[in-house]
Design a protein around this motif. Structure first.
Motif, PDB file in Angstrom:
ATOM      1  N   LEU A   1       0.832  -1.199   0.000  1.00  0.00           N
ATOM      2  CA  LEU A   1       0.000   0.000   0.000  1.00  0.00           C
ATOM      3  C   LEU A   1       0.868   1.251   0.000  1.00  0.00           C
ATOM      4  O   LEU A   1       1.855   1.337   0.735  1.00  0.00           O
ATOM      5  N   VAL A   2       0.486   2.204  -0.836  1.00  0.00           N
ATOM      6  CA  VAL A   2       1.281   3.409  -1.024  1.00  0.00           C
ATOM      7  C   VAL A   2       0.392   4.654  -0.961  1.00  0.00           C
ATOM      8  O   VAL A   2      -0.812   4.595  -1.199  1.00  0.00           O
ATOM      9  N   LYS A   3       1.040   5.773  -0.644  1.00  0.00           N
ATOM     10  CA  LYS A   3       0.336   7.051  -0.706  1.00  0.00           C
ATOM     11  C   LYS A   3       0.240   7.559  -2.136  1.00  0.00           C
ATOM     12  O   LYS A   3      -0.696   8.289  -2.484  1.00  0.00           O
ATOM     13  N   ASP A   4       1.220   7.193  -2.946  1.00  0.00           N
ATOM     14  CA  ASP A   4       1.290   7.673  -4.316  1.00  0.00           C
ATOM     15  C   ASP A   4       1.907   6.575  -5.176  1.00  0.00           C
ATOM     16  O   ASP A   4       3.017   6.130  -4.920  1.00  0.00           O
ATOM     17  N   GLN A   5       1.186   6.145  -6.204  1.00  0.00           N
ATOM     18  CA  GLN A   5       1.704   5.061  -7.043  1.00  0.00           C
ATOM     19  C   GLN A   5       2.939   5.479  -7.820  1.00  0.00           C
ATOM     20  O   GLN A   5       3.814   4.651  -8.098  1.00  0.00           O
ATOM     21  N   ALA A   6       3.049   6.760  -8.164  1.00  0.00           N
ATOM     22  CA  ALA A   6       4.192   7.221  -8.955  1.00  0.00           C
ATOM     23  C   ALA A   6       5.467   7.251  -8.114  1.00  0.00           C
ATOM     24  O   ALA A   6       6.522   6.776  -8.545  1.00  0.00           O
ATOM     25  N   THR A   7       5.382   7.811  -6.905  1.00  0.00           N
ATOM     26  CA  THR A   7       6.569   7.911  -6.049  1.00  0.00           C
ATOM     27  C   THR A   7       6.806   6.650  -5.224  1.00  0.00           C
ATOM     28  O   THR A   7       7.887   6.450  -4.695  1.00  0.00           O
ATOM     29  N   ARG A   8       5.756   5.812  -5.091  1.00  0.00           N
ATOM     30  CA  ARG A   8       5.808   4.585  -4.298  1.00  0.00           C
ATOM     31  C   ARG A   8       6.040   4.852  -2.806  1.00  0.00           C
ATOM     32  O   ARG A   8       6.498   3.968  -2.071  1.00  0.00           O
ATOM     33  N   GLU A   9       5.686   6.043  -2.353  1.00  0.00           N
ATOM     34  CA  GLU A   9       5.814   6.345  -0.921  1.00  0.00           C
ATOM     35  C   GLU A   9       4.876   5.417  -0.141  1.00  0.00           C
ATOM     36  O   GLU A   9       3.693   5.345  -0.425  1.00  0.00           O
TER      37      GLU A   9
END
Length: 440
Positions: A369-377
């Motif tokens: 699970l990520v906050k942002d799929q692009a940054t993978r945070e």
């Protein structure tokens, strides 16, 4: 029967729980379990998508295993480990029957951590070397040496830098340390990194490399094709013992009897626990190859446990393994992953902005699970949690599902015997709960 009306009160008064701040605990009171379902003290039922700590591989209260424990208790509850008894002998035979040729001996322990401790001790005595290499994203147990070999943050408060352990980066393409863009690149670069670590640490000082064949609590990262074979080659080249930690991945969890079978390799030592008897009675052990075992033919092995090969635990293992063979449970795990869990998780991933990746095999899957799929945070920091993660897990439980979570991941690890309908129902609950994560 024990009166359960004061269970919670007595727990909070007298029980000290593991891995927890005691004052913040509000443990769920479980009154019974069957198959893939638990019940609490208010009569609520929950689908167990955690297999507890990923060990009830054949489900809760399997009647064949329960009966085997009852029958053994009526005959011989316990006996010292220096004797021979039928349950222990048959358990050892069955366990080695599923191991590769040449691994014919079993040293029984009480669980996975002490299996790791003894495997490393054997490797050190066999090689005359001290150092042990393991990956950062790993978990090998909570005892003194096992937790130092562990790579995850539970090591940090217990790490005094004196256990002869060295950590390296294992392959994990989604969060690659090697700037890889393909599985092949990740494999090649991870092996080159390990080879360099061996050279810089001094191959002549390294007793063993211990790897979870498929890292479990650390994230269920199935190694890329060729990686385990590359590790085997490095071990052979430098006289290093290869220890496969199968405590979580073993006994069907990955859709094979052992996780290393996916890599087509033969380890020197194999540690196991959990699924060997679905945790019905504590049991672990080390499967030992012929060269290591021969080291102790004339030389005393300086180690043992009071309850090594406990009859009740071994009887449970015999019944568990026979049941898995008779009912095709390992094959069912592979089918569940291929036909139900894998496709279902891919559908979930496509529908949620909070899902960075789903990965796994058999009944052994992780949702990153990520906050942002692009940054993978990550949705929760490494070694911690977050309000969004906590809310997502709470939504799962409110809907009647017990999840297994670690940091920013939900692991999909129900019993290998779960029905297709229950597996799909569990995925539907997670799907709905991830609406909360999408907002986080």
């Amino acid at each position: 029967m024990i009166d359960d009306s004061r269970t919670y009160e007595l727990d909070r008064a007298h029980v000290f729980h593991s891995w927890s701040a005691q004052g913040a605990l509000k443990p769920m009171v479980v009154t019974k379990a069957e198959g893939s379902t638990l019940w609490d003290d208010e009569g609520n039922s929950y689908l167990d998508f955690s297999s507890q700590l990923v060990f009830t591989n054949i489900g809760h209260q399997h009647p064949k295993v329960v009966k085997a424990i009852q029958d053994q208790a009526a005959t011989l509850c316990t006996i010292a480990p220096g004797t021979a008894n039928a349950a222990r002998s048959e358990a050892a035979r069955l366990i080695t029957s599923h191991a590769p040729d040449g691994l014919e001996k079993v040293f029984f322990t009480n669980g996975g951590a002490d299996a790791v401790e003894h495997a490393i001790r054997m490797a050190r005595l066999h090689t005359g070397r001290i150092k042990v290499l393991s990956t950062y994203r790993s978990y090998h147990g909570g005892t003194a040496l096992a937790v130092n070999v562990t790579g995850d943050p539970r090591r940090w408060p217990n790490d005094y830098g004196s256990a002869g352990t060295v950590h390296f980066f294992g392959p994990f393409l989604y969060r690659s340390q090697f700037h890889a863009t393909t599985e092949a690149e990740e494999c090649e670069r991870a092996l080159a990194h390990l080879e360099q670590v061996i050279a810089l640490e001094g191959a002549q000082s390294i007793a063993a490399i211990i790897l979870e064949s498929i890292p479990g609590t650390a994230g269920i990262m199935v190694p890329p094709p060729g990686y385990l074979q590359g590790v085997r080659e490095l071990c052979d080249r430098h006289g290093i013992v290869y220890i496969a930690d199968e405590v979580m991945a073993g006994f069907g969890r990955s859709g094979r009897w052992f996780g290393f079978e996916h890599g087509d390799v033969t380890p020197d030592l194999i540690t196991f626990a959990k699924g060997v008897n679905s945790g019905y009675v504590p049991l672990g052990g080390v499967i030992i190859n012929e060269p290591t075992a021969a080291t102790f033919d004339e030389r005393v092995y300086p180690g043992g446990l009071t309850y090594s090969g406990h009859p009740l635990a071994c009887a449970a293992a015999v019944a568990t393994i026979k049941t898995m063979e008779e009912e095709g449970i390992v094959e069912n795990a592979a089918r569940l992953g291929r036909e139900v869990l894998g496709p279902g998780l891919e559908k979930i991933a496509a529908g949620h902005s909070s899902v960075g990746e789903v990965r796994g095999t058999g009944v052994f899957w992780a949702i990153e699970l990520v906050k942002d799929q692009a940054t993978r945070e990550p949705l929760a920091a490494y070694g911690g949690s977050s309000p969004a993660m906590n809310a997502t897990l709470a939504a799962c439980k409110a809907a009647g599902l017990i999840p297994f979570a670690n940091y920013n991941r939900i692991h999909v690890v129900p019993p290998l015997t779960i029905s297709d309908d229950d597996a799909r129902r569990g995925l539907e609950i997670i799907d709905a709960a991830l609406d909360t994560a999408d907002q986080g």
